[in-house]
Design a protein around this motif. Structure first.
Motif, short mmCIF file in Angstrom:
data_model
loop_
_atom_site.label_atom_id
_atom_site.label_comp_id
_atom_site.label_asym_id
_atom_site.label_seq_id
_atom_site.Cartn_x
_atom_site.Cartn_y
_atom_site.Cartn_z
N MET A 174 -3.25 -5.71 14.93
CA MET A 174 -2.67 -5.98 13.62
C MET A 174 -1.62 -4.92 13.34
SD MET A 174 -2.47 -7.47 10.55
CE MET A 174 -3.31 -8.78 11.30
N PHE A 175 -0.44 -5.38 12.93
CA PHE A 175 0.64 -4.48 12.61
C PHE A 175 1.20 -4.86 11.25
CE2 PHE A 175 5.21 -3.59 12.56
CZ PHE A 175 5.16 -2.22 12.66
N LEU A 176 1.19 -3.92 10.30
CA LEU A 176 1.76 -4.13 8.98
C LEU A 176 3.03 -3.30 8.87
CD1 LEU A 176 -1.42 -3.86 6.74
CD2 LEU A 176 -0.28 -5.93 7.49
N LEU A 177 4.07 -3.90 8.32
CA LEU A 177 5.31 -3.17 8.09
C LEU A 177 5.09 -2.19 6.95
CD1 LEU A 177 8.31 -2.81 8.72
CD2 LEU A 177 8.78 -4.55 7.02
N SER A 178 5.43 -0.93 7.18
CA SER A 178 5.29 0.09 6.14
C SER A 178 6.49 1.01 6.20
CB SER A 178 4.00 0.88 6.31
OG SER A 178 4.02 1.60 7.51
N TYR A 179 6.87 1.54 5.04
CA TYR A 179 7.99 2.46 4.96
C TYR A 179 7.84 3.32 3.72
CZ TYR A 179 9.69 -1.14 1.73
OH TYR A 179 9.79 -2.04 0.71
N HIS A 180 8.56 4.44 3.71
CA HIS A 180 8.53 5.35 2.57
C HIS A 180 9.65 4.97 1.61
CE1 HIS A 180 5.51 8.29 3.83
NE2 HIS A 180 5.90 7.99 5.05
N LEU A 181 9.27 4.65 0.37
CA LEU A 181 10.25 4.36 -0.66
C LEU A 181 10.96 5.65 -1.08
CD1 LEU A 181 11.31 2.07 -2.45
CD2 LEU A 181 9.53 2.63 -4.09
N ASP A 182 10.18 6.69 -1.23
CA ASP A 182 10.67 8.05 -1.47
C ASP A 182 9.56 8.99 -1.00
OD1 ASP A 182 8.77 8.03 -3.52
OD2 ASP A 182 10.24 7.62 -5.07
N ALA A 183 9.67 10.25 -1.32
CA ALA A 183 8.68 11.21 -0.83
C ALA A 183 7.28 10.96 -1.40
CB ALA A 183 9.12 12.63 -1.17
N LEU B 152 -10.91 -14.65 6.92
CA LEU B 152 -12.04 -14.05 7.63
C LEU B 152 -11.61 -13.41 8.95
CD1 LEU B 152 -15.10 -13.61 7.78
CD2 LEU B 152 -15.28 -15.84 8.87
N ASP B 153 -10.65 -14.02 9.63
CA ASP B 153 -10.26 -13.54 10.95
C ASP B 153 -9.47 -12.24 10.91
OD1 ASP B 153 -11.47 -15.74 12.13
OD2 ASP B 153 -9.64 -16.95 12.01
N ASN B 154 -8.66 -12.01 9.88
CA ASN B 154 -7.80 -10.83 9.89
C ASN B 154 -8.12 -9.81 8.80
OD1 ASN B 154 -6.83 -12.06 7.59
ND2 ASN B 154 -4.79 -12.46 8.41
N GLU B 155 -9.10 -10.09 7.97
CA GLU B 155 -9.41 -9.20 6.85
C GLU B 155 -9.72 -7.77 7.27
OE1 GLU B 155 -12.52 -9.02 3.09
OE2 GLU B 155 -12.92 -10.38 4.75
N SER B 156 -10.63 -7.61 8.22
CA SER B 156 -11.03 -6.24 8.61
C SER B 156 -9.89 -5.51 9.30
CB SER B 156 -12.27 -6.28 9.48
OG SER B 156 -12.02 -7.01 10.66
N ALA B 157 -9.09 -6.20 10.09
CA ALA B 157 -7.96 -5.55 10.77
C ALA B 157 -6.91 -5.09 9.76
CB ALA B 157 -7.34 -6.50 11.79
N ILE B 158 -6.63 -5.90 8.75
CA ILE B 158 -5.66 -5.52 7.71
C ILE B 158 -6.18 -4.32 6.93
CG2 ILE B 158 -4.59 -6.26 5.55
CD1 ILE B 158 -4.37 -9.07 6.77
N ILE C 79 -4.32 -0.62 6.68
CA ILE C 79 -3.88 -0.01 5.43
C ILE C 79 -4.56 1.33 5.21
CG2 ILE C 79 -3.83 -0.24 2.91
CD1 ILE C 79 -3.52 -3.25 3.28
N VAL C 80 -5.87 1.40 5.48
CA VAL C 80 -6.60 2.66 5.31
C VAL C 80 -6.07 3.71 6.29
CG1 VAL C 80 -8.88 3.74 5.56
CG2 VAL C 80 -8.64 1.59 4.32
N ARG C 81 -5.70 3.29 7.50
CA ARG C 81 -5.13 4.22 8.47
C ARG C 81 -3.82 4.80 7.96
NH1 ARG C 81 -1.34 4.45 12.14
NH2 ARG C 81 -0.64 2.31 11.84
N LEU C 82 -3.08 4.01 7.19
CA LEU C 82 -1.81 4.47 6.65
C LEU C 82 -1.96 5.39 5.44
CD1 LEU C 82 0.21 1.15 6.90
CD2 LEU C 82 0.54 3.21 8.27
N ALA D 187 -8.28 4.67 -1.58
CA ALA D 187 -7.10 5.46 -1.96
C ALA D 187 -7.46 6.45 -3.06
CB ALA D 187 -5.97 4.54 -2.40
N GLU D 188 -8.21 5.99 -4.05
CA GLU D 188 -8.60 6.89 -5.14
C GLU D 188 -9.49 8.02 -4.66
OE1 GLU D 188 -10.24 4.80 -8.45
OE2 GLU D 188 -8.25 4.31 -9.23
N GLU D 189 -10.35 7.76 -3.67
CA GLU D 189 -11.18 8.82 -3.11
C GLU D 189 -10.33 9.93 -2.51
OE1 GLU D 189 -13.83 7.13 -0.26
OE2 GLU D 189 -14.99 6.05 -1.77
N ARG D 190 -9.16 9.57 -2.02
CA ARG D 190 -8.26 10.53 -1.40
C ARG D 190 -7.22 11.07 -2.38
NH1 ARG D 190 -7.30 7.81 4.52
NH2 ARG D 190 -9.49 7.34 4.87
N GLY D 191 -7.33 10.68 -3.64
CA GLY D 191 -6.40 11.18 -4.65
C GLY D 191 -5.06 10.49 -4.65
#
Length: 158
Positions: A1-10, A23-29, A33-36, A69-73
């Protein structure tokens, strides 16, 4: 699974979700996202939903990612460019929890804690009854189209 991601700003990382979550792609997505989500990088993540169809699995995924995300601030906002996607999120009661916006700029503002402009004042014309503030002063909300019928009535007062 590959999601396009980029930095809008810092401070903002944008992750584009371009396919329907099932069901097939939920866990991979979710893993992607969590990896990012960096532990010490951007302060906000914006998930840009690029599909009009939001499944219950997509809603669950967004809520789980928000929690991690909230757990990581890191705050999270969601861009839902399609009306059907925004309606689904609103019907599920998630428009405030997930900080939903219709544009990337709006999501950036929501991630910073800015509130969206009220619908009534956005659609009102200059001098329109809906754009006026109440004269009694207690509430500073714009009057809606049904404001006259929703105010409490007292016998003998107009």
């Amino acid at each position: 699974m590959f999601l396009l991601s980029y930095h809008l700003d810092a401070a903002h990382l944008v992750v584009e979700l371009g396919e329907t979550v099932d069901l097939d792609n939920e866990s991979a997505i979710e893993r992607e996202i969590v990896r990012l989500l960096p532990c010490c990088g951007p302060r906000a993540v914006i998930v840009d939903i690029r599909t009009p169809l939001l499944t219950p699995r997509a809603l669950g995924l967004l809520l789980r990612v928000r929690g991690q995300a909230e757990e990581r601030g890191i705050s999270m906002a969601v861009v839902a460019g399609y009306d059907t996607a925004r309606e689904t999120l609103s019907a599920a009661g998630l428009h405030r929890v997930l900080r939903i916006a219709s544009t990337l700029r709006g999501a950036e503002m929501r991630s910073r804690g800015c509130r969206p402009e009220p619908e009534a004042s956005r659609n009102a014309k200059q001098g329109d009854r809906r754009s006026a503030l109440p004269s009694t002063g207690a509430s500073h909300r714009p009057l809606g189209p049904y404001a006259d019928t929703s105010r409490p009535r007292f016998p003998g007062e107009r």
